[in-house]
Design a protein around this motif. Structure first.
Motif, short mmCIF file in Angstrom:
data_model
loop_
_atom_site.label_atom_id
_atom_site.label_comp_id
_atom_site.label_asym_id
_atom_site.label_seq_id
_atom_site.Cartn_x
_atom_site.Cartn_y
_atom_site.Cartn_z
N ALA A 259 0.83 -1.21 0.00
CA ALA A 259 0.00 0.00 0.00
C ALA A 259 0.87 1.26 0.00
CB ALA A 259 -0.92 -0.01 1.21
N LEU A 260 1.90 1.29 0.85
CA LEU A 260 2.72 2.51 0.90
C LEU A 260 3.39 2.77 -0.44
CD1 LEU A 260 4.47 2.63 4.39
CD2 LEU A 260 2.33 3.65 3.67
N ASN A 261 3.88 1.70 -1.05
CA ASN A 261 4.54 1.86 -2.34
C ASN A 261 3.55 2.44 -3.37
OD1 ASN A 261 6.96 1.29 -3.99
ND2 ASN A 261 5.46 0.09 -5.15
N TRP A 262 2.32 1.96 -3.32
CA TRP A 262 1.31 2.47 -4.27
C TRP A 262 1.06 3.96 -4.03
CZ3 TRP A 262 -3.58 4.63 -3.57
CH2 TRP A 262 -4.30 4.83 -4.75
N THR A 263 0.98 4.36 -2.75
CA THR A 263 0.63 5.76 -2.46
C THR A 263 1.70 6.74 -2.93
OG1 THR A 263 1.67 5.76 -0.24
CG2 THR A 263 -0.67 5.14 -0.36
N MET A 264 2.96 6.32 -2.91
CA MET A 264 4.02 7.29 -3.22
C MET A 264 3.86 7.90 -4.60
SD MET A 264 5.81 8.11 -0.70
CE MET A 264 7.31 8.90 -1.24
N LYS A 265 3.44 7.08 -5.57
CA LYS A 265 3.23 7.63 -6.91
C LYS A 265 1.80 8.17 -7.03
CE LYS A 265 3.88 8.88 -11.02
NZ LYS A 265 4.62 10.13 -11.18
N ALA A 266 0.83 7.34 -6.63
CA ALA A 266 -0.57 7.67 -6.91
C ALA A 266 -1.02 8.93 -6.17
CB ALA A 266 -1.47 6.50 -6.54
N ILE A 267 -0.64 9.04 -4.89
CA ILE A 267 -1.11 10.19 -4.12
C ILE A 267 -0.08 11.32 -4.13
CG2 ILE A 267 -1.84 11.00 -1.83
CD1 ILE A 267 -2.94 8.23 -1.26
N ALA A 398 -8.93 9.13 2.25
CA ALA A 398 -9.42 10.04 1.20
C ALA A 398 -8.31 11.01 0.86
CB ALA A 398 -10.65 10.80 1.67
N ALA A 399 -8.16 11.27 -0.43
CA ALA A 399 -7.11 12.19 -0.87
C ALA A 399 -7.41 12.66 -2.27
CB ALA A 399 -5.75 11.49 -0.84
N ASN A 400 -6.56 13.55 -2.74
CA ASN A 400 -6.60 13.98 -4.13
C ASN A 400 -5.41 13.29 -4.78
OD1 ASN A 400 -6.58 15.41 -6.53
ND2 ASN A 400 -7.22 17.32 -5.52
N PRO A 401 -5.64 12.29 -5.62
CA PRO A 401 -4.53 11.46 -6.10
C PRO A 401 -3.70 12.16 -7.17
CG PRO A 401 -6.58 10.75 -7.10
CD PRO A 401 -6.93 11.91 -6.22
N MET A 402 -2.77 13.00 -6.74
CA MET A 402 -2.05 13.90 -7.64
C MET A 402 -1.21 13.17 -8.68
SD MET A 402 -3.14 16.81 -6.77
CE MET A 402 -2.05 18.12 -7.36
#
Ligand code: COA
Ligand code: AMP
Length: 630
Positions: A259-267, A398-402
């Motif tokens: 999950a953390l790896n996914w967030t670094m790019k996606a979010i 919840a976030a804005n997936p920049m």
């Protein structure tokens, strides 16, 4: 693909989605399936995979040719020091520390408490534990010895790794005496302690128990990474709940990595080699996820900042660190920006630095007020993105997936649910409510990878706290609503948790402390609005019949007691002595109404109140300290 397609893709096949993301992680043995639901409503991700967190955060980057890239930059305005550690150096340091811990008997599954300030050695200690499959539990430096003792007794560490001291702008925090007192108080005793001696204070070691960080590593064989199962706990992080006993949130290894790896790019829109900075503390979940693990798992450079947003030395510190280190994505708490804004409303300090590498500023930890967001956007000239999460989830709900697609920002909203989270707003009966209607925010089970599978040694408490109120859902403890466009709005907690300067605190725990004062018969603690810190705790004390001591003395003692028992982080500075507390006819204290009166907002007389006159007395008491419109 845009956000909506990716979210729909996840929803159509959650397991397929996360299995695909799991490929970005180096597994010793890849998991055969994503989700295990045999014990539903308890779930696990990647349970039968074998993996090591430290390998994925450190060693694999050295193998891939990033050995000379900076992994960690220590920016310490409080000591006037600045230094960098490359991935290769980090690998050597962590392998050596892990080897020394192993030589003293620390093995996979053993717990290790880490009690350290914002120095790279704190991350090294976390990674050394991960390397061995040992389960770390980091305790924030602003907690008192008693809170440390409670955690020692709950997770029963084999070892404790601490620093000799921390440095707050106004004082040296003497970690070692706090550690000694905690071990004295606790029933469980660690086999040994490792002390990192800082120049600012050299602590006295206890022979036979304490070892010095460097000498204990001398001549040991470095440790290799120990593979652990995907559902093996990576760490325990204690957080505040309704009662005084903190909840030990368990972080599972496999889901955490994926999950953390996914967030670094996606979010966060980060690529390997870029610089990421989360200005939090390793004692909080933001520090675990975004100072230590995620940036390293993604091959980025992370910044360990030992200072404050203001006063170290000035309100330009953040901008200097961003400029000099070419930070691309920056993450802080709204309260930190409010502190800067208060000292530098015109943003004069921002103008002194070249912030051309900064692309996005992220906020979390508490509600981000639109004024603060607007101020930051005006001066930083980058998007300021609010996102919502909790210790329990470990990453944004919840976030804005920049990194996927920047969505329209709606001030006051942390934007939309991330893949993995199927969010519903529920009424008291557990029925979903329509757009715009306030209710309890819940996540449909199963929770996504990386979220807590349980509480440490407290499965019943896990079920009761999160799963039983709304069967089939995880109850977040936050209330809010979703608008017509699917944007979330987080309005308040539904429990006795308050948020002071981005720090999550339990009013229940504070009440337990006040109730232990010999002159206090009854008490209540509420969080009143504070323009800088979001909320600030305020105590109400009813004294024992016949107690004729000056009220001011009792209040001073209560303030001192709170500092001794919970710690300076509680920021408990005010209490009022009153004759009675407002209650319902069944004896429940009307804390919610007291908060509304204190904040000077509109409030309705609760139909269940026992004696309405008590609220007038409370309002009068609040006015004496400038609250309730006084
Ligand atoms: N170790 C020991 N004591 C600590 C500490 C630590 N790591 N961190 C804070 N404290 C102490 C402070 O020294 C202070 O003690 P005092 O009562 O003797 O002054 C007390 O805890 C409260 O600290 P703090 O909340 O930092 O208040 P402050 O008035 O010193 O600073 C802010 C106000 C807004 C600048 C500060 O709260 C801040 O930077 N907040 C951001 C927090 C954050 O990033 N949270 C992220 C969570 S995601
Ligand atoms: P913690 O577990 O310390 O991270 O605190 C989590 C709690 O902080 C959440 O349950 C919310 O109450 C609050 N919180 C965190 N981020 C936000 C946000 N972006 N907006 C509103 N509240 C938030």
């Amino acid at each position: 693909m845009g956000y909506r397609e990716i979210y729909a893709q996840w929803k159509a096949d959650p397991e397929g989605f996360w299995m695909q993301e799991a490929r970005a992680i180096d597994w010793v043995k890849p998991p055969s399936r994503a989700l295990s639901g045999d014990r539903a409503p308890l779930y696990e991700w990647f349970a039968d995979g074998l993996v090591n967190t430290c390998w994925n955060a450190v060693d694999r980057h050295v193998e891939a040719g990033r050995g000379n890239q900076l992994a960690i930059i220590h920016e310490s305005p409080v000591t006037h020091l600045r230094k960098g550690i490359t991935y290769r150096e980090l690998q050597n340091r962590v392998a050596s520390l892990a080897g020394a811990l192993r030589a003293k008997g620390v093995e996979k599954g053993d717990r290790v408490i880490i009690y350290m300030p914002m120095i790279p050695e704190a991350l090294e200690a976390m990674l050394a534990c991960s390397r061995l499959g040992a389960i770390h539990s980091v305790v924030f430096g602003g907690f008192a010895a008693n809170e440390l003792a409670v955690r020692i007794d709950d997770c029963k560490p084999k070892a404790i790794i601490a620093a000799s001291c921390g440095i707050e702008p106004s004082r040296i925090v003497h970690y070692k005496p706090l550690l000694d007192a905690a071990i004295d108080q606790a029933s469980h005793k660690p086999d040994f302690c490792v002390i990192f001696q800082r120049e600012q204070e050299v602590a006295k070691l206890i022979e036979g128990r304490d070892l010095a960080w460097h000498t204990f590593q001398y001549g040991v064989e470095p440790a290799e990474c120990v593979p652990v199962e995907g559902n093996h706990p990576a760490y325990i992080l204690y957080t505040s709940g309704t009662t005084g006993a903190p909840k030990g949130v368990v972080r599972p290894t496999g889901g955490h990595l994926v999950a953390l790896n996914w967030t670094m790019k996606a979010i966060y829109d980060m690529n390997p080699g870029e610089v990421f900075w989360a200005a939090s503390d390793v004692g909080w979940v933001v520090g675990h996820s975004y100072i230590c693990y995620a940036p390293l798992i993604a091959g980025c450079t992370t910044i360990v900042f030992e200072g404050k947003p203001v006063g170290t030395p000035d309100a330009g510190t953040f901008w200097r660190v961003i400029s000099e280190n070419r930070v691309k994505s920056f993450f802080t708490a709204p309260t930190a920006l409010r502190a800067i804004k208060r000292e530098d409303p015109g943003g004069e300090f921002v103008k002194e630095y070249n912030l051309k590498h900064l692309k996005i500023c992220y906020l979390a930890g508490e509600r981000a007020d639109p004024d603060t967001i607007a101020w930051a956007e005006r001066h930083l000239k980058v998007p300021v993105i609010d996102h919502w999460w909790q210790t329990e989830t470990g990453w944004a709900i919840a976030a804005n997936p920049m990194g996927i697609e920047p969505l329209t920002v709606k001030p006051g909203s942390p934007s939309v649910p991330m893949p993995g989270y199927d969010i519903e707003v529920l009424d008291e009966g557990g029925h979903p409510v329509g757009p715009g209607t306030l209710g309890a925010i819940a996540v449909k089970l199963p929770l996504p990878p990386g979220n807590l599978p349980t509480l440490w040694n407290a499965e019943d408490r896990f079920r009761k706290s999160y799963l039983s109120h709304f069967p089939g859902y995880y109850e977040t403890g936050d209330a809010g609503y979703i608008d017509e466009d699917g944007y979330l709005y987080i309005m308040a907690r539904t429990d006795d948790v308050i948020n002071v300067a981005g720090h999550r605190l339990s009013t229940g725990a504070m009440e337990e402390v006040l109730a232990s004062h010999p002159d206090v018969a009854e008490c209540a603690v509420i969080g009143v609005s504070d323009t800088l810190k979001g909320q600030s705790p305020l105590g109400f004390l009813c004294l024992n019949k016949g107690c004729d001591r000056p009220h001011a003395d009792v209040v001073t003692e209560c303030v001192r007691l709170m500092r001794e028992r919970i710690g300076p982080v509680a920021d408990f500075k005010r209490a009022l002595v009153v004759d009675r507390l407002p209650k319902t006819r069944s004896g429940k204290i009307l804390r919610g109404t007291m908060v509304k009166i204190a904040d000077g907002g509109e409030w309705k007389m609760p139909a269940t109140i026992d004696d309405p006159a008590v609220l007038d007395e409370i309002a009068a008491a609040l006015k004496t300290v400038g609250l309730a419109g006084g």
